[in-house]
Design an enzyme around this catalytic site. Structure first.
Site, mmCIF file in Angstrom:
data_model
loop_
_atom_site.group_PDB
_atom_site.id
_atom_site.type_symbol
_atom_site.label_atom_id
_atom_site.label_comp_id
_atom_site.label_asym_id
_atom_site.label_seq_id
_atom_site.Cartn_x
_atom_site.Cartn_y
_atom_site.Cartn_z
ATOM 1 N N HIS A 1 0.853 -1.197 0.000
ATOM 2 C CA HIS A 1 0.000 0.000 0.000
ATOM 3 C C HIS A 1 0.883 1.240 0.000
ATOM 4 O O HIS A 1 2.083 1.185 0.288
ATOM 5 C CB HIS A 1 -0.958 0.030 1.198
ATOM 6 C CG HIS A 1 -0.258 0.100 2.526
ATOM 7 N ND1 HIS A 1 0.292 1.265 3.022
ATOM 8 C CD2 HIS A 1 0.002 -0.846 3.463
ATOM 9 C CE1 HIS A 1 0.830 1.041 4.206
ATOM 10 N NE2 HIS A 1 0.679 -0.241 4.493
ATOM 11 N N ASP B 1 -4.358 -19.547 11.445
ATOM 12 C CA ASP B 1 -3.296 -20.229 12.183
ATOM 13 C C ASP B 1 -3.364 -19.847 13.657
ATOM 14 O O ASP B 1 -3.193 -18.681 14.016
ATOM 15 C CB ASP B 1 -1.930 -19.830 11.595
ATOM 16 C CG ASP B 1 -0.835 -20.795 12.001
ATOM 17 O OD1 ASP B 1 -0.684 -21.046 13.205
ATOM 18 O OD2 ASP B 1 -0.141 -21.303 11.093
ATOM 19 N N SER C 1 1.858 -5.412 6.724
ATOM 20 C CA SER C 1 1.490 -5.152 5.334
ATOM 21 C C SER C 1 2.676 -5.434 4.419
ATOM 22 O O SER C 1 3.805 -5.054 4.716
ATOM 23 C CB SER C 1 1.042 -3.691 5.174
ATOM 24 O OG SER C 1 2.063 -2.807 5.586
#
Length: 442
Positions: free
Chosen positions: A249, A376, A391
């Site tokens: 991003h 998980d 990210s």
């Protein structure tokens, strides 16, 4: 008249039932799902299935791909059996199917692009960037008389997020030099000539510094900044091209929330010290520092909607993958199990299970390509889900790099968005297109 209308209604009902049955039948469903365009990497194969009890004649450029092992332009096809398409060389061609060898039935545009493999990342990296100018992040009121406070920058129509790229005809992105320019212009009573970038457009304006009676200095009446720093995750390194992609991003200024136009920057080795766990309504974060030796791994040349990109001199240590893996086209990504690679302690990259719960059909670059959910239990226990600094974590599905983690859902930190790796590769300068020199239609 009533009898005629009744017959028409019955015929209409029968036709509707027939169409419903036809639409729900296997062959019609298979035909509707059969693609009009198909993309493959060199050496990749694909199986298509019509499930229709008819024979057809097929044609395809055998230099680009072959069907069912038939290394020739024209070949018979049993549409009741799967078609196995094996790509050979980069190029564009058309797979044409004709019923009984005469009636046009289906044409599929086939694009074969050069094979591409990249090294998945997952390492936490430090990011330092300088903007391609001086960013306006606020207005500052100056006392110019006992009764008056004003901001010269505001009077010059400068807005938050504007980028001052030139002062008096000289490119400038060094904040430390602005005070001297302001003093010189103020003492000589000559306004500064500015070139300002606002979004994608540029304009000129003049700014006359004002003398601050309180601090006894000349000021512009602006809060300015030219750099930013933080941590994120490396997504991939393309060894053949020498480039990388990270974050997934855009980097924005923390005050103005506008994208930073990068002048230059570096990525560095980083070390995760601790994790602030995510909770509903409160995303957590990685707490990390730059490794002491401050080893520069690469440059930052672009800052886009899909992350940061540049040249990489050296791959960070501790990666799970030392060898390149295949990448996936956007249309190859499926709902179902996958994995992410990320760091939650120190510099060790670990693999964690996720579920891709939704994929968006995208034929051109767009963010929010997929919705993912952390499944998980180890990662949920240690982080509470997706945290800031995660990210850019690469998403692997069926042995291919398919995308990167980009955002967390604030009200459900176990879930978030991911982008397709194809768009990140494109912003890194790697375009997945066939070599047109071998293109042929038959």
């Amino acid at each position: 008249m009533n009898r005629t209308a009744s017959i028409r209604r019955k015929i209409g009902i029968v036709l509707v039932l027939f169409l419903c049955l036809a639409a729900s039948s296997g062959p019609i469903r298979h035909y509707a799902a059969f693609p009009d365009e198909l993309r493959l990497f060199e050496g990749q194969s694909k199986r298509l299935h019509y499930a229709m009890p008819v024979h057809a004649q097929g044609s395809l450029d055998p230099q680009v791909a072959v069907v069912n092992g038939a290394n020739r332009e024209h070949f018979p096809v049993d549409l009741n059996k799967p078609l196995s398409i094996e790509s050979k060389n980069s190029g564009v061609t058309k797979l044409k199917l004709r019923l009984f060898g005469k009636i046009p039935f289906k044409t599929v545009k086939l694009q074969v692009v050069p094979d591409l493999r990249v090294v998945p990342g997952g390492q936490t990296i430090g990011v330092k960037v300088k903007s391609a100018g001086i960013m306006v992040v606020g207005h500052h009121l100056i006392r110019t008389s006992p009764e008056t406070r004003m901001s010269p920058g505001e009077e010059a129509k400068l807005r938050l997020g504007d980028l001052i790229v030139e002062i008096n005809g000289q490119p400038l992105n060094d904040v430390s030099k602005v005070a001297a320019l302001a003093e010189q212009a103020g003492k000589s009573n000559v306004p500064l000539d500015l070139v300002v970038q606002r979004g994608k457009s540029r304009f000129r304006t003049q700014l006359k510094p004002a003398f601050d009676l309180e601090d006894k200095v000349w000021r512009l009446g602006l809060y300015i900044r030219n750099s930013a720093a933080g941590v994120g995750t490396l997504t991939f390194y393309a060894p053949d091209q020498g480039v990388y992609g990270a974050l997934g991003h855009v980097i924005t200024d923390m005050d103005t929330q506008t994208p930073i136009v990068v002048g230059d920057g570096q990525i560095l080795q980083s070390n995760v010290l601790s994790i602030s766990k995510s909770q509903n309504g409160e995303p957590g974060e990685k707490r990390a520092n730059f490794v002491k030796e401050g080893k520069t791994l690469g440059s930052v040349e672009r800052n886009t909607s899909f992350g940061i990109f540049g040249k990489m001199r050296e791959l960070p240590d501790h990666g799970l993958h030392q060898k390149p893996v295949p990448v996936a086209f956007a249309e190859e990504v499926e709902e179902g199990p996958a994995e992410i690679l990320t760091v939650v302690n120190g510099q060790k990259v670990e693999k964690f299970n996720i579920q891709i719960v939704h994929v968006a059909k995208q034929t051109s670059p767009a963010t929010k390509g997929m919705v993912i959910r952390i499944t998980d239990p180890r990662l949920l226990e240690r982080t509470g889900g997706i945290v800031q600094g995660m990210s850019g974590s690469p998403i692997i599905q069926k042995g291919k790099l398919v995308g990167a983690v980009t955002h967390v859902f604030v009200n459900d930190p176990t879930s978030g968005y991911g982008c397709y790796i194809e768009w990140m590769l494109q912003d890194a300068g790697i375009v997945l297109q066939p070599n047109q020199t071998t293109s042929k239609a038959v």
